[in-house]
Structures are given as structure tokens and as C-alpha cells.
Enzyme design. Structure first.
Site, PDB file in Angstrom:
ATOM      1  N   HIS A  16     -16.266  -4.248   5.887  1.00 41.39           N
ATOM      2  CA  HIS A  16     -15.405  -4.291   4.706  1.00 41.39           C
ATOM      3  C   HIS A  16     -15.825  -5.349   3.695  1.00 41.39           C
ATOM      4  O   HIS A  16     -15.067  -5.688   2.795  1.00 41.39           O
ATOM      5  CB  HIS A  16     -13.938  -4.456   5.113  1.00 41.39           C
ATOM      6  CG  HIS A  16     -13.502  -3.401   6.092  1.00 41.39           C
ATOM      7  ND1 HIS A  16     -13.358  -2.087   5.736  1.00 41.39           N
ATOM      8  CD2 HIS A  16     -13.240  -3.459   7.421  1.00 41.39           C
ATOM      9  CE1 HIS A  16     -13.010  -1.377   6.801  1.00 41.39           C
ATOM     10  NE2 HIS A  16     -12.942  -2.184   7.825  1.00 41.39           N
ATOM     11  N   LYS A  68       0.820  -1.220   0.000  1.00 40.45           N
ATOM     12  CA  LYS A  68       0.000   0.000   0.000  1.00 40.45           C
ATOM     13  C   LYS A  68       0.850   1.266   0.000  1.00 40.45           C
ATOM     14  O   LYS A  68       0.528   2.227  -0.704  1.00 40.45           O
ATOM     15  CB  LYS A  68      -0.932   0.029   1.212  1.00 40.45           C
ATOM     16  CG  LYS A  68      -1.803  -1.205   1.364  1.00 40.45           C
ATOM     17  CD  LYS A  68      -2.960  -1.202   0.393  1.00 40.45           C
ATOM     18  CE  LYS A  68      -3.584  -2.585   0.247  1.00 40.45           C
ATOM     19  NZ  LYS A  68      -2.901  -3.503  -0.663  1.00 40.45           N
ATOM     20  N   ARG A 108      -7.370  -7.525 -10.857  1.00 38.61           N
ATOM     21  CA  ARG A 108      -8.143  -8.702 -11.297  1.00 38.61           C
ATOM     22  C   ARG A 108      -9.539  -8.229 -11.716  1.00 38.61           C
ATOM     23  O   ARG A 108      -9.885  -7.053 -11.514  1.00 38.61           O
ATOM     24  CB  ARG A 108      -8.294  -9.675 -10.133  1.00 38.61           C
ATOM     25  CG  ARG A 108      -8.893  -8.977  -8.916  1.00 38.61           C
ATOM     26  CD  ARG A 108      -9.232  -9.879  -7.781  1.00 38.61           C
ATOM     27  NE  ARG A 108      -9.200  -9.165  -6.497  1.00 38.61           N
ATOM     28  CZ  ARG A 108     -10.169  -8.414  -6.012  1.00 38.61           C
ATOM     29  NH1 ARG A 108     -11.293  -8.285  -6.657  1.00 38.61           N
ATOM     30  NH2 ARG A 108     -10.035  -7.770  -4.862  1.00 38.61           N
ATOM     31  N   GLU A 162      -2.744   8.816   7.652  1.00 37.39           N
ATOM     32  CA  GLU A 162      -3.573   9.631   6.751  1.00 37.39           C
ATOM     33  C   GLU A 162      -4.587  10.438   7.554  1.00 37.39           C
ATOM     34  O   GLU A 162      -4.997  10.014   8.633  1.00 37.39           O
ATOM     35  CB  GLU A 162      -4.380   8.727   5.800  1.00 37.39           C
ATOM     36  CG  GLU A 162      -3.535   8.068   4.747  1.00 37.39           C
ATOM     37  CD  GLU A 162      -4.349   7.142   3.853  1.00 37.39           C
ATOM     38  OE1 GLU A 162      -5.545   6.906   4.146  1.00 37.39           O
ATOM     39  OE2 GLU A 162      -3.778   6.661   2.866  1.00 37.39           O
TER      40      GLU A 162
HETATM   41  C1  MV4 Z   1      -9.874   5.220   4.986  1.00 43.25           C
HETATM   42  C2  MV4 Z   1     -11.073   5.669   5.567  1.00 43.25           C
HETATM   43  C3  MV4 Z   1     -11.128   6.966   6.005  1.00 43.25           C
HETATM   44  N1  MV4 Z   1     -10.056   7.763   5.876  1.00 43.25           N
HETATM   45  N2  MV4 Z   1      -8.843   6.060   4.869  1.00 43.25           N
HETATM   46  C4  MV4 Z   1     -11.017   0.610   4.698  1.00 43.25           C
HETATM   47  C5  MV4 Z   1     -10.360  -0.505   3.940  1.00 43.25           C
HETATM   48  C6  MV4 Z   1      -9.290   0.105   3.114  1.00 43.25           C
HETATM   49  N3  MV4 Z   1      -9.420  -0.319   1.749  1.00 43.25           N
HETATM   50  C7  MV4 Z   1      -9.464   1.586   3.242  1.00 43.25           C
HETATM   51  N4  MV4 Z   1     -10.478   1.836   4.225  1.00 43.25           N
HETATM   52  C8  MV4 Z   1     -10.726   3.094   4.674  1.00 43.25           C
HETATM   53  N5  MV4 Z   1      -9.728   3.981   4.535  1.00 43.25           N
HETATM   54  C9  MV4 Z   1      -8.943   7.301   5.325  1.00 43.25           C
HETATM   55  N6  MV4 Z   1      -7.896   8.112   5.215  1.00 43.25           N
HETATM   56  C10 MV4 Z   1     -12.131   4.772   5.684  1.00 43.25           C
HETATM   57  C11 MV4 Z   1     -11.963   3.478   5.230  1.00 43.25           C
HETATM   58  C12 MV4 Z   1     -13.102   2.620   5.347  1.00 43.25           C
HETATM   59  C13 MV4 Z   1     -13.731   2.132   4.213  1.00 43.25           C
HETATM   60  C14 MV4 Z   1     -13.292   2.414   2.932  1.00 43.25           C
HETATM   61  C15 MV4 Z   1     -13.913   1.919   1.825  1.00 43.25           C
HETATM   62  C16 MV4 Z   1     -15.034   1.114   1.991  1.00 43.25           C
HETATM   63  C17 MV4 Z   1     -15.499   0.804   3.238  1.00 43.25           C
HETATM   64  C18 MV4 Z   1     -14.863   1.306   4.363  1.00 43.25           C
HETATM   65  C19 MV4 Z   1     -15.334   1.001   5.624  1.00 43.25           C
HETATM   66  C20 MV4 Z   1     -14.706   1.479   6.721  1.00 43.25           C
HETATM   67  C21 MV4 Z   1     -13.578   2.283   6.585  1.00 43.25           C
END
Ligand code: MV4
Length: 672
Positions: free
Chosen positions: A235, A116, A292, A200
């Protein structure tokens, strides 16, 4: 184009890939584990190779065994689907070494997007927007704290090697930072063997918006617009749709071009998804790239009219992209719902067992249409603990979002599944939820709307109880005499016990509804039927049609009010499907339960709980007396003897010793 394709996957995605490959005239090779010998994906291919045990690491994750299967069957290409080996650099390299085409990106692109923090550094250089933060190599706690203070709270600490929400900590203020950092690093070290983190700014109400991209080996790259996957729980995506509600043409172009820049930065080839999180005002930031085909790719197919698996295969064969960016456009709106064998009322615990009934509304499969169902299981199949418990993806399209949503509500309400817990009713409530209907989407929607999405279970209404009783009457009529006539079987007069023409007769029933026992009586008085439950008798008329063994379409008029339902009778269990929901009722027959005692589960010829058959004492044709032991089950480490509820002849034994059975499964049929 190559002529033989091996599909290194199972379930719906293996069936999905096979459908397009066959349409293109390719020979298809399935691989399967011990648990999947009779699976749909095996039947969907021209030939199949057994690759090992039920556990994924004993079969679908065995790269060398799969490549050997490709060699043996003359497959020149391997499609990995999603999950399993789809994002495994070593597998993509092993394919290349073996001279077999991997239908996916070069392993260098998989590797570049795997970390990442490294991916974020690459994206920053490529001009792709990132959440304000720090993703460098300096891991000194003092330094990271100063970065967090500079970003401004709340901040999010993320494990660099993490993903899917694992290894993340929200930090509200500077005082809480040091401890959260230490704890996040401990979790990252033990979960991923790497304690590197990034910091972040924490977005409070993000939307998950992802862009489908495609690149060919000639250097062309296009975007096929966005999917909104904000409706998730823990998630796990629950609902996906395209286009994203509220997206402007300008923002779409900016996100699409950012995604293409991301793909170009890693010399991408094939299908990829660039995931962004977006703020309520529309500002968006790169999160990660999935190298993918994704589960939710059908919503993109529905709005663009293109077959993404066909594109993958053509690109893998070296052909150029079939269209330019200017030739791509969006028509209508599509929504996908993931139907899972799980229990929403018990924390979405997977539900393991056999689907005895799985009836869908009219639909197409693996291609575009108003109602599309991409599934990998069918009635009679077992959902095992070895694999993802997804039953099917239901995808609908409409001219606009409202039409798509209405079709989804309708289609979900028409699915009839028996044998397992599913999330179908939950999905339907979600589709009807005000926040979803108004497209007020963000990743917290399900939690925020918890109270209305999980309403207390309602007691069955009198009409539901009456529908259950009428189904029993229909079913008994069928069992006793109407079967030979092969027609709608409501004929209580055919019964020899308790029903007679003329006079006044009453039959009492006890139906278990949740934990409440309902006392119901049906009376016949002067050519009129009466239904009684907690009050005065009311008039009852009905009409029944046999749909399939044990399934009845009923029309009922109770005290002048009409209701309609389909009822599945499975032993003593009644599944009343009406108004888009299912009510479970259990017939509690006083006579049949007379045999009950401590260690013997008397009465029902249905499994009292999920378990294993350990012995069977009877076979078809045997005469049995009430109370005879028929079979022994083992469940929760205890043995339960199933007794004959009445005298009769064994008509059929539905299982063998060693079979795993679900709660309520019909074990033995006994007739007179
Ligand atoms: C975040 C966020 C808020 N702020 N980054 C969750 C899994 C990973 N792919 C990234 N995620 C998140 N990153 C920042 N800076 C909130 C999430 C997040 C989220 C993101 C996408 C879809 C569902 C989510 C559920 C909870 C938190």
C-alpha cells in the site's frame, strides 16, 4: 492574494510549496522541529519558527503552536502540505476560528470523506460508480453473511474507519465468512476504535487510477485527468505515471466526470484526488477521496503544464479557477519514482543515517522540465527515524511513455548516493522490467515479478575490482603528493612506500566483495601495468579525473576492454558506480588489520557499524603511533575502540562526542 504564507510541513513538500509561493512574490514562513533546525525547508523560506521536539506530535502536529507561529509572523494563510495536519478537520476549523486561511477544502468536505462507508453512501447518491457491495449500518453477522453470499465470492471485508490496506480480509467462500468477519471486527475495534465494516466484491487484479480535481469558491470544478499508481508495495506507492497506459478518451471523460460529481457532492474547494480501482476491462469504482495535494501531483503538472500549488494558493485567496475544462489537455507522458532511504534486500527496512554524497543528474526542481527532482534533503543531511525516509522524487517527462521510461532509466543510473541504503537500483530494475515496460500494470506487479526484481547479487567482475583498485591508487596519490598540484592524481610514483620507477614491482590488495575476499595484485613491468586476479596477469591502462574530494571519474582498459565508472572512496569503502548500479567493495589491508583483537576494532578509520561516538582521544595536529586508541564508539550496546592503523598526524576529526554515525562513515583523517 495574501502576502505571507506559513508552510506547516517539512521536507520536499515544504520546499515545493515555498518554491511556488516565492515565485508568486509571497513571504514564506517555515516551521521546524529540533531535528530540522538545519533542514532544507528552513533555508527555503524567508523566516522560520521553532515549534518543538523531533517527534511529530511534539511539533508538526501541534495545531495551536503552529497557529501561534502564524499570528506572530503575520501569516494570513497556512499550507499544510500532505500528511501531518493536512486532512485534520480540527486543524482546518481552528484556522477558520483564528481568521487564518487554510489552503485546503472546508472542514465539512474533509469530514464527509473521512468515513469510508458514509462517503460511499454519499457517492452512491451522487451517481459515482461503487464496487458491488454493502456499506450500510446493519452490522448483524447473519445479515452481512447473506449480503456476501448475494455479492458472490471472493468478497472483501473492509473496516469502515480503515484505509491504506489496514483492516481488510479477503474471503474465498461462504464457509470462511463468519470467522473472517469476527477477526476483521476485532482488528478494526483495536486499530480504529470502531468495528464497523463494509463488504465488497473482491477485484482480483485491480489498477489504482486516481483523478486530480480542482474546485474554486465560485462553484467551478474541473478534472486534470488521471494518474496510474498501480505499482505499489504494501500500500505504499512506488511509481506513479500520467496519463494511465491504455486509457481511452471516452473512459477518461467518464472517470473525470465521476470525480467532479464526487467533489461537487461534498461542496469541495481546492485540490483533491478521487481514487478509483479499475478492472482489466476498464470498469472503475470509487474507493476514497484524498482531500489534499498528493505526493504524486508533479506527474499531473508535467502533462498539463500547470502549477497545482499556484492553483491552490489562488483558490485559497478566493480567485476563480484559471482555466475551463475545455482549455485543459494532455501533452506527453510523465513518470515519478520515489527515492527512499531503505533497503530493498531487507524487506525495505528504512535506512537511517547520513547521506555523505548525493549527486543527481542535470535537472530542474519544483517546476516542469524533462528531468525534475523534488527533494528535501541534501548531501550531509541525516535521515532520522522520526519522519518518512523519502530522499527525493524523480520525475521525468517524455513525448510518449517509452521516452519517459528511457529517461527514467538513464536518470536513476546517474544518481550517486553514498552513506545510506537506497531503493535506486531496485527502481531502475523496475523500470527495465518487461511487465512494467509493456504497461502490464496492476497492484500485484512487484510481487508477481519478485524473482526478476530481486536478482541474486552478482560477484564483482574483474573490471569492477580493477576500477576499485585504480581509485585507491588515485586516492593515495592524492593523499601523498598530488594534492598540491590540484590535478588528476594518478601518480603512484609519488608514493614512498612500495612503488619505484623501473624494475619489477608488485603490490597486493585484498578487496572484500560481499563476503568474499578477493586477492588482487598490481604489477609494473617494463613501463606496463598488469592486473592479476585468479588467473594470468592482464594489461591495465587507466585515466582518472578528480570530481570532488574522494570521488574519481575513471576510464579503464583491462585486457583491451574499456569500462567507465565513478568511484567514491570513503575510508576503506569503495562505491563503484557503473552501468547504472553501485558495487560496494571494502579494502582489506593486511597491515592495517594487524591490530585487530577481540574488543578493539583495529585498522579502519571508518565506523565499523552504525553507532554513537562516546569519546574522542585525539584532535587535529596530534601525532599518533600505530595502535593508539583514537576514539570509542558505542553500537549495539557494546563499546568499540578505533585504533590508529599506522603512525601519523591527525588531520581532521569529522565528528563530536554524542554524534550518531553511519556504517562506514569516515571518522578521522590521518596523514604523514
Ligand atoms: C479493494 C481491492 C480489491 N477489491 N477493494 C487497498 C487499500 C484501499 N485504499 C483499497 N484497497 C483495495 N481495495 C475491492 N473491492 C484491492 C485493494 C488493494 C489495492 C488498491 C489500490 C492500490 C493498491 C492495492 C493493493 C492491494 C489491495
Amino acid at each position: 492574494m495574501f502576502n505571507t504564507l506559513l508552510i506547516a510541513n517539512r521536507g520536499e513538500i515544504a520546499c515545493r510549496v515555498a518554491a511556488t509561493a516565492r515565485r508568486l512574490g509571497l513571504r514564506t514562513v517555515a516551521v521546524y522541529s529540533d531535528a530540522d533546525a538545519n533542514a532544507r525547508h528552513v533555508a527555503a523560506c524567508d523566516t522560520a519558527v521553532h515549534i518543538g521536539g523531533a517527534e511529530p506530535r511534539e511539533s508538526y502536529l501541534r495545531a495551536q503552536v503552529i497557529l501561534e507561529a502564524a499570528r506572530k509572523t503575520g501569516a494570513q494563510a497556512v499550507h499544510p502540505g500532505y500528511g501531518f495536519l493536512s486532512e485534520n478537520e480540527a486543524f482546518s476549523q481552528a484556522c477558520a476560528d483564528a481568521g487564518i486561511i487554510f489552503v485546503g477544502p472546508p472542514n465539512s468536505a474533509i469530514a464527509a470523506m473521512g468515513s469510508k462507508s458514509a462517503a460511499k453512501t454519499l457517492m452512491e447518491k451522487a451517481g459515482v460508480p461503487l464496487v458491488p457491495g454493502y456499506h450500510g449500518d446493519n452490522q448483524d453477522p447473519q445479515f452481512l453473511q447473506s449480503q456476501a453470499d448475494a455479492i458472490g465470492y471472493p468478497v472483501l471485508i473492509k473496516a469502515s474507519a480503515g484505509g491504506g490496506g489496514k483492516g481488510m480480509r479477503i474471503v474465498e467462500n461462504t464457509a470462511a465468512f463468519a470467522e473472517a468477519l469476527a477477526s476483521c471486527k476485532r482488528e478494526a475495534a483495536s486499530s480504529f476504535g470502531d468495528d464497523k465494516v463494509l463488504i465488497e466484491r473482491y477485484l482480483q487484479k485491480p489498477r489504482h487510477i486516481e483523478i486530480q480535481v480542482f474546485a474554486d469558491t465560485q462553484g467551478n470544478c474541473v478534472y486534470l485527468f488521471e494518474r496510474d499508481c498501480s505499482v505499489q508495495r504494501r500500500h505504499q506507492k512506488v511509481i506513479e505515471e500520467a496519463p494511465a497506459p491504455g486509457m481511452t478518451d471516452e473512459r477518461r471523460k467518464a472517470m473525470g466526470e465521476a470525480a467532479v460529481a464526487a467533489a461537487r457532492a461534498v461542496n469541495y474547494v481546492g485540490a483533491g484526488t478521487v481514487e478509483f480501482i479499475a478492472e482489466p476491462d476498464g470498469r472503475f469504482y470509487f474507493m476514497e477521496m484524498n482531500t489534499r495535494l498528493q505526493v504524486e501531483h508533479p506527474v499531473t503538472e508535467m502533462i498539463t503544464g500547470h502549477d497545482l500549488v499556484e492553483w491552490q494558493l489562488r483558490i485559497a485567496a478566493g480567485e476563480p479557477l484559471p482555466v475551463t475544462q475545455e482549455e485543459l489537455g494532455i501533452t506527453g507522458h510523465a513518470i515519478e519514482a520515489r527515492i527512499y532511504a531503505e533497503n530493498p534486500d531487507k524487506g525495505f527496512l528504512p535506512s537511517i543515517g547520513t547521506l555523505s554524497t548525493l549527486d543527481f543528474p542535470a535537472h530542474v526542481a519544483f517546476c516542469n522540465g524533462d528531468v525534475r527532482i523534488d527533494g528535501g534533503v541534501q548531501a550531509g543531511d541525516t535521515i532520522t527515524p522520526f519522519y518518512d525516509p523519502m530522499i527525493a522524487k524523480l520525475i521525468v517527462r517524455g513525448d510518449d511513455r517509452e521516452q519517459a521510461r528511457a529517461r527514467m532509466v538513464q536518470a536513476l543510473g546517474e544518481i550517486r548516493s553514498v552513506g545510506l541504503q537506497t531503493n535506486i537500483a531496485f527502481l531502475r530494475r523496475l523500470m527495465l522490467d518487461d511487465a512494467f515496460a509493456q504497461a502490464d500494470l496492476d497492484t500485484g506487479l512487484i510481487e508477481r515479478r519478485h524473482d526478476s526484481l530481486f536478482p541474486p547479487v552478482q560477484a564483482a567482475s574483474d573490471s569492477t575490482l580493477a576500477l576499485g583498485i585504480v581509485a585507491i591508487l588515485a586516492h593515495r596519490g592524492l593523499l601523498h603528493s598530488v594534492r598540491r598540484q590540484n590535478k588528476a592524481p594518478v601518480d603512484p610514483w609519488a608514493r614512498v612506500d612500495g612503488w619505484r620507477i623501473g624494475g619489477h614491482y608488485t603490490q597486493a590488495f585484498e578487496l572484500l566483495d560481499q563476503d568474499e575476499l578477493r586477492q588482487i595484485s598490481i604489477q609494473r613491468r617494463h613501463e606496463q601495468w598488469l592486473f592479476q586476479h585468479q588467473g594470468d596477469p592482464v594489461s591495465l591502462e587507466w585515466d582518472a579525473q578528480l570530481l570532488s574530494p574522494g570521488q574519481y571519474r575513471l576510464r579503464l582498459r583491462l585486457d583491451g576492454a574499456d569500462s567507465f565508472a565513478t568511484v567514491a572512496v570513503r575510508g576503506e569503502q569503495l562505491h563503484v558506480f557503473r552501468d547504472g548500479a553501485v558495487h560496494l567493495l571494502q579494502l582489506h589491508d593486511a597491515v592495517e588489520h594487524a591490530q585487530d583483537d577481540g574488543d578493539a576494532m583495529g585498522g579502519g578509520l571508518t565506523a565499523p557499524m552504525p553507532g554513537k561516538i562516546i569519546s574522542i582521544a585525539v584532535k587535529a595536529g596530534d601525532t599518533v603511533k600505530s595502535g593508539d586508541a583514537l576514539l570509542v564508539m558505542e553500537a549495539m550496546k557494546m563499546e568499540h575502540t578505533i585504533l590508529a592503523p599506522a603512525d601519523g598526524t591527525v588531520q581532521e576529526v569529522f565528528f563530536q562526542v554524542g554524534d550518531q554515525v553511519t556504517d562506514g562513515a569516515e571518522l578521522i583523517a590521518i596523514g604523514e
